[in-house]
Design a protein around this motif. Structure first.
Motif, short mmCIF file in Angstrom:
data_model
loop_
_atom_site.label_atom_id
_atom_site.label_comp_id
_atom_site.label_asym_id
_atom_site.label_seq_id
_atom_site.Cartn_x
_atom_site.Cartn_y
_atom_site.Cartn_z
N GLY A 58 0.79 -1.23 0.00
CA GLY A 58 0.00 0.00 0.00
C GLY A 58 0.82 1.27 0.00
N ASP A 59 2.16 1.15 -0.03
CA ASP A 59 3.00 2.35 -0.04
C ASP A 59 2.99 2.99 -1.43
N PRO A 60 2.94 4.33 -1.50
CA PRO A 60 2.88 5.00 -2.81
C PRO A 60 4.18 4.85 -3.58
N ILE A 61 4.06 4.72 -4.89
CA ILE A 61 5.21 4.62 -5.78
C ILE A 61 5.36 5.96 -6.51
N PRO A 62 6.49 6.63 -6.36
CA PRO A 62 6.68 7.90 -7.07
C PRO A 62 6.77 7.66 -8.58
N ASP A 63 6.34 8.65 -9.35
CA ASP A 63 6.43 8.51 -10.80
C ASP A 63 7.85 8.83 -11.27
N ALA A 64 8.05 8.85 -12.58
CA ALA A 64 9.39 9.06 -13.13
C ALA A 64 9.96 10.43 -12.78
N LYS A 65 9.09 11.36 -12.40
CA LYS A 65 9.54 12.70 -12.00
C LYS A 65 9.75 12.81 -10.49
N GLY A 66 9.54 11.71 -9.79
CA GLY A 66 9.75 11.71 -8.35
C GLY A 66 8.58 12.23 -7.56
N ILE A 67 7.41 12.26 -8.16
CA ILE A 67 6.22 12.79 -7.50
C ILE A 67 5.36 11.65 -6.95
N PHE A 68 5.02 11.74 -5.67
CA PHE A 68 4.16 10.75 -5.03
C PHE A 68 2.70 11.18 -5.15
N ALA A 69 1.82 10.22 -5.35
CA ALA A 69 0.39 10.51 -5.31
C ALA A 69 0.01 10.87 -3.87
N ILE A 70 -0.91 11.81 -3.71
CA ILE A 70 -1.33 12.24 -2.38
C ILE A 70 -2.21 11.16 -1.75
N SER A 71 -1.84 10.74 -0.54
CA SER A 71 -2.59 9.71 0.16
C SER A 71 -3.59 10.35 1.12
N LYS A 72 -4.80 9.81 1.15
CA LYS A 72 -5.83 10.28 2.07
C LYS A 72 -6.09 9.26 3.17
N SER A 73 -5.20 8.29 3.29
CA SER A 73 -5.39 7.24 4.28
C SER A 73 -5.09 7.74 5.69
N VAL A 74 -5.76 7.14 6.66
CA VAL A 74 -5.55 7.45 8.08
C VAL A 74 -5.35 6.14 8.82
N LEU A 75 -4.83 6.22 10.03
CA LEU A 75 -4.66 5.03 10.85
C LEU A 75 -6.01 4.52 11.33
N LEU A 76 -6.17 3.22 11.30
CA LEU A 76 -7.41 2.62 11.79
C LEU A 76 -7.67 3.02 13.24
N ALA A 77 -6.60 3.16 14.02
CA ALA A 77 -6.74 3.51 15.43
C ALA A 77 -7.34 4.89 15.65
N SER A 78 -7.43 5.70 14.60
CA SER A 78 -8.02 7.03 14.73
C SER A 78 -9.53 7.02 14.51
N LEU A 79 -10.07 5.85 14.11
CA LEU A 79 -11.50 5.76 13.83
C LEU A 79 -12.29 5.44 15.09
N THR A 80 -13.54 5.84 15.10
CA THR A 80 -14.44 5.58 16.22
C THR A 80 -15.41 4.46 15.85
N PRO A 81 -16.02 3.82 16.84
CA PRO A 81 -16.99 2.75 16.54
C PRO A 81 -18.07 3.21 15.58
N GLY A 82 -18.36 2.35 14.61
CA GLY A 82 -19.34 2.67 13.58
C GLY A 82 -18.71 3.15 12.30
N SER A 83 -17.44 3.59 12.37
CA SER A 83 -16.74 4.05 11.17
C SER A 83 -16.26 2.86 10.34
N GLN A 84 -16.11 3.08 9.05
CA GLN A 84 -15.57 2.03 8.21
C GLN A 84 -14.79 2.63 7.05
#
Length: 218
Positions: A128-154
């Protein structure tokens, strides 16, 4: 062209800067690489003459722009090789890191560009780690740690922060794969254990340490 040792230093420094801030202490690098501080100091002096790192007295050192781009190039090669090993050769996600550590030192840029195209320009590696493109640019990730979620979140399981074989094997054991939907059913107040609902509404209890090592896209 840099030596394999220099490339290992560049990648390690890049990851330390990413985790801990702009300046890196020699002692921290020595600990990560498992090398005596005197040897690390000697290598950093050599890399400084090549303008790969810059030193600031009493603060430590950091990658120069030249060093930063070189480090990103190494990371790109490593993660592309991991995709190739899993998708094309059938390796498991817990088997590929050490092999990619060797393959990342191949210096043919033409080979890496053709590998990228052959794999249809993947955006993430098998962890799941981002792969930089040929110009060295990483795609912006919007992922968060599961531990930051509250019950009911998915959300969708997008990556890990712990790349150890033991942890990846554990995820295989509980039946969790990248792309799976995870719902937080309950968080135990006493020990912060998380009760999760996985695909097929399978219920599993994981520790806070596990929850804090899983990345989720809501």
């Amino acid at each position: 062209m840099h030596s394999s040792a220099e490339e290992n230093y560049l990648k390690a420094i890049y990851k330390l800067q990413e985790a801990n801030g702009e300046m890196v202490a020699t002692s921290a690098l020595a600990q990560v690489l498992g090398i005596h501080m005197a040897s690390v100091t000697d290598m950093l002096k050599k890399m400084s003459t090549k303008k790969l790192v810059a030193y600031q007295k009493s603060k430590g050192f950091k990658l120069t722009e030249k060093g930063r781009l070189a480090a990103i190039g190494i990371i790109r090669k490593h993660r592309l090789w991991e995709v190739f090993l899993v998708d094309k050769l059938g390796f498991r996600w817990d088997e590929v890191h050490e092999i990619a550590e060797q393959l990342e030192h191949i210096h043919s840029q033409d080979l890496i560009d053709k590998l990228d195209a052959y794999l249809d320009f993947p955006k993430t590696d098998p962890h799941g780690d981002p792969i930089p493109d040929a110009k060295g640019i990483f795609a912006i990730s919007k992922s968060v740690l599961l531990a930051s979620l509250t019950p009911g979140s998915q959300g969708k399981f997008t990556g890990v922060t712990d790349h150890s074989s033991a942890f990846l094997n554990y995820l295989d054991k509980i039946g969790l794969s990248l792309g799976d939907t995870i719902k937080v059913k309950e968080v135990e107040e006493f020990d912060k254990n998380y009760t999760l609902l996985l695909k097929g509404k399978k219920s599993v209890v994981v520790s806070f340490k596990v929850a804090n090592s899983l990345l989720i896209s809501e």
